[in-house]
Write a protein that holds these residues in place. Sequence first.
Motif, PDB file in Angstrom:
ATOM      1  N   ASN A 288       0.832  -1.196   0.000  1.00 36.97           N
ATOM      2  CA  ASN A 288       0.000   0.000   0.000  1.00 36.97           C
ATOM      3  C   ASN A 288       0.866   1.246   0.000  1.00 36.97           C
ATOM      4  OD1 ASN A 288      -2.543  -1.312   0.158  1.00 36.97           O
ATOM      5  ND2 ASN A 288      -2.311  -1.565   2.353  1.00 36.97           N
ATOM      6  N   PHE A 289       0.329   2.335  -0.536  1.00 37.22           N
ATOM      7  CA  PHE A 289       0.881   3.646  -0.204  1.00 37.22           C
ATOM      8  C   PHE A 289      -0.198   4.414   0.542  1.00 37.22           C
ATOM      9  CE2 PHE A 289      -0.587   4.133  -4.627  1.00 37.22           C
ATOM     10  CZ  PHE A 289      -1.344   5.298  -4.583  1.00 37.22           C
ATOM     11  N   TYR A 290       0.210   5.466   1.256  1.00 33.60           N
ATOM     12  CA  TYR A 290      -0.628   6.029   2.303  1.00 33.60           C
ATOM     13  C   TYR A 290      -0.715   7.546   2.220  1.00 33.60           C
ATOM     14  CZ  TYR A 290       0.377   1.451   4.369  1.00 33.60           C
ATOM     15  OH  TYR A 290       0.516   0.102   4.584  1.00 33.60           O
ATOM     16  N   VAL A 291      -1.736   8.072   2.870  1.00 29.76           N
ATOM     17  CA  VAL A 291      -1.774   9.488   3.192  1.00 29.76           C
ATOM     18  C   VAL A 291      -1.733   9.578   4.718  1.00 29.76           C
ATOM     19  CG1 VAL A 291      -4.309   9.634   3.173  1.00 29.76           C
ATOM     20  CG2 VAL A 291      -2.942  11.686   2.806  1.00 29.76           C
ATOM     21  N   VAL A 292      -0.884  10.459   5.228  1.00 32.32           N
ATOM     22  CA  VAL A 292      -0.640  10.563   6.664  1.00 32.32           C
ATOM     23  C   VAL A 292      -0.980  11.978   7.125  1.00 32.32           C
ATOM     24  CG1 VAL A 292       1.065  10.241   8.496  1.00 32.32           C
ATOM     25  CG2 VAL A 292       1.234   8.898   6.389  1.00 32.32           C
ATOM     26  N   TYR A 293      -1.622  12.075   8.278  1.00 33.50           N
ATOM     27  CA  TYR A 293      -1.893  13.387   8.852  1.00 33.50           C
ATOM     28  C   TYR A 293      -1.859  13.302  10.373  1.00 33.50           C
ATOM     29  CZ  TYR A 293      -6.749  11.655   9.333  1.00 33.50           C
ATOM     30  OH  TYR A 293      -7.877  10.918   9.631  1.00 33.50           O
ATOM     31  N   ARG A 294      -1.694  14.451  11.003  1.00 31.99           N
ATOM     32  CA  ARG A 294      -1.667  14.504  12.460  1.00 31.99           C
ATOM     33  C   ARG A 294      -3.086  14.346  13.010  1.00 31.99           C
ATOM     34  NH1 ARG A 294       2.584  18.674  14.926  1.00 31.99           N
ATOM     35  NH2 ARG A 294       0.931  18.706  16.492  1.00 31.99           N
ATOM     36  N   LYS A 295      -3.225  13.546  14.052  1.00 35.35           N
ATOM     37  CA  LYS A 295      -4.545  13.338  14.648  1.00 35.35           C
ATOM     38  C   LYS A 295      -5.106  14.608  15.279  1.00 35.35           C
ATOM     39  CE  LYS A 295      -4.345   8.367  15.580  1.00 35.35           C
ATOM     40  NZ  LYS A 295      -4.470   7.295  16.602  1.00 35.35           N
ATOM     41  N   ASP A 296      -4.228  15.527  15.661  1.00 39.09           N
ATOM     42  CA  ASP A 296      -4.708  16.752  16.286  1.00 39.09           C
ATOM     43  C   ASP A 296      -4.945  17.882  15.288  1.00 39.09           C
ATOM     44  OD1 ASP A 296      -2.129  17.392  15.591  1.00 39.09           O
ATOM     45  OD2 ASP A 296      -1.482  18.000  17.608  1.00 39.09           O
ATOM     46  N   ASN A 297      -4.882  17.570  13.980  1.00 37.34           N
ATOM     47  CA  ASN A 297      -5.136  18.585  12.958  1.00 37.34           C
ATOM     48  C   ASN A 297      -6.614  18.958  12.985  1.00 37.34           C
ATOM     49  OD1 ASN A 297      -5.526  20.032  10.469  1.00 37.34           O
ATOM     50  ND2 ASN A 297      -3.677  19.064   9.667  1.00 37.34           N
ATOM     51  N   ALA A 316     -10.547   6.273  -8.782  1.00 35.69           N
ATOM     52  CA  ALA A 316     -10.417   6.437 -10.233  1.00 35.69           C
ATOM     53  C   ALA A 316      -9.300   7.413 -10.562  1.00 35.69           C
ATOM     54  CB  ALA A 316     -11.739   6.919 -10.826  1.00 35.69           C
ATOM     55  N   MET A 317      -9.168   8.470  -9.762  1.00 34.48           N
ATOM     56  CA  MET A 317      -8.079   9.414  -9.989  1.00 34.48           C
ATOM     57  C   MET A 317      -6.732   8.753  -9.762  1.00 34.48           C
ATOM     58  SD  MET A 317      -6.776  12.641  -7.837  1.00 34.48           S
ATOM     59  CE  MET A 317      -5.769  11.416  -6.991  1.00 34.48           C
ATOM     60  N   ILE A 318      -6.617   7.946  -8.687  1.00 30.68           N
ATOM     61  CA  ILE A 318      -5.359   7.254  -8.403  1.00 30.68           C
ATOM     62  C   ILE A 318      -4.984   6.327  -9.559  1.00 30.68           C
ATOM     63  CG2 ILE A 318      -4.378   5.445  -6.923  1.00 30.68           C
ATOM     64  CD1 ILE A 318      -5.707   6.879  -4.547  1.00 30.68           C
ATOM     65  N   GLU A 319      -5.945   5.612 -10.084  1.00 34.90           N
ATOM     66  CA  GLU A 319      -5.656   4.736 -11.233  1.00 34.90           C
ATOM     67  C   GLU A 319      -5.353   5.555 -12.472  1.00 34.90           C
ATOM     68  OE1 GLU A 319      -7.988   1.332 -11.864  1.00 34.90           O
ATOM     69  OE2 GLU A 319      -7.527   0.550  -9.865  1.00 34.90           O
ATOM     70  N   GLY A 320      -5.995   6.716 -12.601  1.00 36.71           N
ATOM     71  CA  GLY A 320      -5.703   7.584 -13.730  1.00 36.71           C
ATOM     72  C   GLY A 320      -4.283   8.126 -13.702  1.00 36.71           C
ATOM     73  N   CYS A 321      -3.705   8.201 -12.508  1.00 32.60           N
ATOM     74  CA  CYS A 321      -2.304   8.646 -12.370  1.00 32.60           C
ATOM     75  C   CYS A 321      -1.327   7.550 -12.783  1.00 32.60           C
ATOM     76  CB  CYS A 321      -2.031   9.042 -10.924  1.00 32.60           C
ATOM     77  SG  CYS A 321      -2.862  10.538 -10.372  1.00 32.60           S
ATOM     78  N   GLY A 322      -1.796   6.306 -12.935  1.00 32.09           N
ATOM     79  CA  GLY A 322      -0.915   5.201 -13.307  1.00 32.09           C
ATOM     80  C   GLY A 322      -0.641   4.217 -12.192  1.00 32.09           C
ATOM     81  N   TYR A 323      -1.277   4.433 -11.042  1.00 38.32           N
ATOM     82  CA  TYR A 323      -1.102   3.529  -9.912  1.00 38.32           C
ATOM     83  C   TYR A 323      -2.278   2.547  -9.860  1.00 38.32           C
ATOM     84  CZ  TYR A 323       2.270   7.116  -8.656  1.00 38.32           C
ATOM     85  OH  TYR A 323       3.323   7.997  -8.703  1.00 38.32           O
ATOM     86  N   VAL A 324      -2.355   1.754  -8.829  1.00 40.51           N
ATOM     87  CA  VAL A 324      -3.422   0.761  -8.687  1.00 40.51           C
ATOM     88  C   VAL A 324      -4.274   1.130  -7.488  1.00 40.51           C
ATOM     89  CG1 VAL A 324      -3.957  -1.672  -8.311  1.00 40.51           C
ATOM     90  CG2 VAL A 324      -2.010  -1.031  -9.741  1.00 40.51           C
ATOM     91  N   GLY A 325      -5.580   1.178  -7.683  1.00 41.80           N
ATOM     92  CA  GLY A 325      -6.486   1.512  -6.594  1.00 41.80           C
ATOM     93  C   GLY A 325      -6.686   0.343  -5.642  1.00 41.80           C
ATOM     94  N   LEU A 326      -7.174   0.654  -4.451  1.00 43.47           N
ATOM     95  CA  LEU A 326      -7.404  -0.384  -3.460  1.00 43.47           C
ATOM     96  C   LEU A 326      -8.514  -1.324  -3.887  1.00 43.47           C
ATOM     97  CD1 LEU A 326      -7.262   1.723  -0.153  1.00 43.47           C
ATOM     98  CD2 LEU A 326      -5.493   0.230  -1.090  1.00 43.47           C
TER      99      LEU A 326
END
Length: 327
Positions: A288-297, A316-326
Amino acid sequence: MKKKILILATALFFLLFNGFLYVTLTMRLGNNYSGTSQLKMVDVGKFLPFEEDSELARTGSSLYFTSEDDLPVLDGAAALVPVYASVIDNIYPEGCVTYEGGVFSDDNYYGENFADDSVMQYQNTIRGFDALVDGSVDLFFTAHPSKEQLESAAEKGVELEIVPVGLEAFVFFVNSKNPVDDLSVEKIRGIYRGQINNWKEVGGPNRTIDPILRIKGSGSQTMMEKFMEGDMITKRDPLDVFGASIGYSFRYYLSGMIANDNVKMLSVNGVYPNAENIKNGSYPISANFYVVYRKDNDNHNVKRLVDWLLTDEGQAMIEGCGYVGLK
């Protein structure tokens, strides 16, 4: 007579010395399958939001931010620039990506040219993750953070939310002239544990293997350490430069972002790392690749954006970038 003998002896010495250099250096380096195995830097200019010629996935979105919204600042690893740049292009208002001096610079290899108030930053994995922890970046797109990065955040009292948003293959590559096309997981680990040192041991030419290493803390190095189960070489033999190299990276970074006809990806366990084999699970080293953020944001648009990435539109956008969606 002595002078002639001396001249002939000197000429013979230089002839033999040059022949030695040719055989040991020039001839070997001329066919060492190594030079083009080095990765290049990302051309960020190809992935700028709101630019007509940018190579982004303009798939549309029902989520849209205006200039009145509290816009999350995005940053990420080099391999994921197309993803978060496409997020901005699809969802954010024009004018929110700004540059020092007013225009993008072709020398902007490490994000130096993005202005402080720009919603797009490019500080790559190590500096970008630190910026996330410090609070100057809201969302960070990355491979899974390393143990050291997570410990660093914890030491600062920062709790992180780590959300998988896509799937990517971890790949190994060699110079296209190298006759080896496939390696097993066991043989790759043998190479990177110093147990296999010559390409002839894996069906290749009689050449030393030069195993390329990446920077500690980078996404690819963290993934490699995980793949190697924490047991791998930590430095290269200087003499390996005379051999033929092997390197590692993520699939789309290698094949799409810095595409090079002189480099080829290897099959692993007989399976080539294309999108279909990643989706069906037959390629053995996917992650997997991830998006990370602070819990206190407290910016509510951060969670809205993360939730959107997991919708059909976001995938669909992620796959449109050339990657594989979940999904």
